[in-house]
Write a protein that holds these residues in place. Structure first.
Motif, mmCIF file in Angstrom:
data_model
loop_
_atom_site.group_PDB
_atom_site.id
_atom_site.type_symbol
_atom_site.label_atom_id
_atom_site.label_comp_id
_atom_site.label_asym_id
_atom_site.label_seq_id
_atom_site.Cartn_x
_atom_site.Cartn_y
_atom_site.Cartn_z
ATOM 1 N N LEU A 61 14.567 67.737 67.211
ATOM 2 C CA LEU A 61 15.623 67.842 66.204
ATOM 3 C C LEU A 61 16.894 68.518 66.684
ATOM 4 C CD1 LEU A 61 13.396 68.895 63.161
ATOM 5 C CD2 LEU A 61 14.220 66.616 63.741
ATOM 6 N N TRP A 62 16.815 69.329 67.718
ATOM 7 C CA TRP A 62 17.963 70.136 68.124
ATOM 8 C C TRP A 62 18.769 69.402 69.181
ATOM 9 C CZ3 TRP A 62 17.035 76.042 68.219
ATOM 10 C CH2 TRP A 62 18.255 76.705 68.165
ATOM 11 N N LEU A 111 17.710 78.211 75.628
ATOM 12 C CA LEU A 111 17.130 79.542 75.468
ATOM 13 C C LEU A 111 15.885 79.489 74.599
ATOM 14 C CD1 LEU A 111 17.277 82.592 75.926
ATOM 15 C CD2 LEU A 111 18.816 82.728 73.949
ATOM 16 N N MET A 112 15.930 78.716 73.510
ATOM 17 C CA MET A 112 14.764 78.586 72.636
ATOM 18 C C MET A 112 13.596 77.936 73.369
ATOM 19 S SD MET A 112 14.897 79.755 69.530
ATOM 20 C CE MET A 112 13.811 78.727 68.576
ATOM 21 N N GLY A 148 8.355 78.561 75.648
ATOM 22 C CA GLY A 148 7.483 78.389 76.815
ATOM 23 C C GLY A 148 6.774 79.689 77.181
ATOM 24 N N PHE A 149 7.515 80.796 77.184
ATOM 25 C CA PHE A 149 6.885 82.089 77.458
ATOM 26 C C PHE A 149 5.890 82.458 76.363
ATOM 27 C CE2 PHE A 149 10.675 82.977 80.200
ATOM 28 C CZ PHE A 149 9.963 83.126 81.379
ATOM 29 N N VAL A 203 17.181 84.198 67.776
ATOM 30 C CA VAL A 203 18.025 83.152 68.388
ATOM 31 C C VAL A 203 18.263 82.021 67.402
ATOM 32 C CG1 VAL A 203 18.126 81.402 70.212
ATOM 33 C CG2 VAL A 203 17.369 83.723 70.744
ATOM 34 N N LEU A 204 17.237 81.631 66.664
ATOM 35 C CA LEU A 204 17.376 80.556 65.688
ATOM 36 C C LEU A 204 18.354 80.933 64.585
ATOM 37 C CD1 LEU A 204 16.348 77.770 64.786
ATOM 38 C CD2 LEU A 204 14.596 78.968 63.479
ATOM 39 N N VAL A 205 18.251 82.139 64.064
ATOM 40 C CA VAL A 205 19.155 82.585 63.003
ATOM 41 C C VAL A 205 20.587 82.647 63.498
ATOM 42 C CG1 VAL A 205 19.757 84.572 61.550
ATOM 43 C CG2 VAL A 205 17.392 83.790 61.674
#
Length: 83
Positions: A15-16, A24-25, A30-31, A77-79
């Motif tokens: 979606l992004w 970054l997300m 992944g981590f 990060v999302l916000v």
């Protein structure tokens, strides 16, 4: 939590649009997946009898906490990216 992380990664990729926030997300997710997977394996090893079970129990705790910290970072990060 591991399944939740995989769903999050799939949603990000589907979606992004491209950009530094997406990159970054993806790295954070992944981590997170690696930490939760490590916590799962360490928890399994902690259940086995032996002297090392307390070590694996502590390792599972720390890996799970790191996974939670990465999940919180993803939320931040999302916000920030949405606003």
């Amino acid at each position: 939590m591991l399944g939740f992380s995989f769903v999050t990664l799939h949603l990000i990729q589907g979606l992004w649009k491209t950009g530094s926030a997406r990159s970054l997300m993806e790295d954070l997710v992944g981590f997170t997946i690696l930490f939760f997977l490590g916590a799962t394996v360490a928890a399994y090893l902690a259940l086995r009898p032996g002297k090392a079970s307390s070590f694996w129990e502590r390792m599972a705790d720390w890996l799970f906490l790191l996974g939670l910290a990465c999940t919180a970072s993803e939320t931040v990060v999302l916000v920030v990216a949405i606003t």
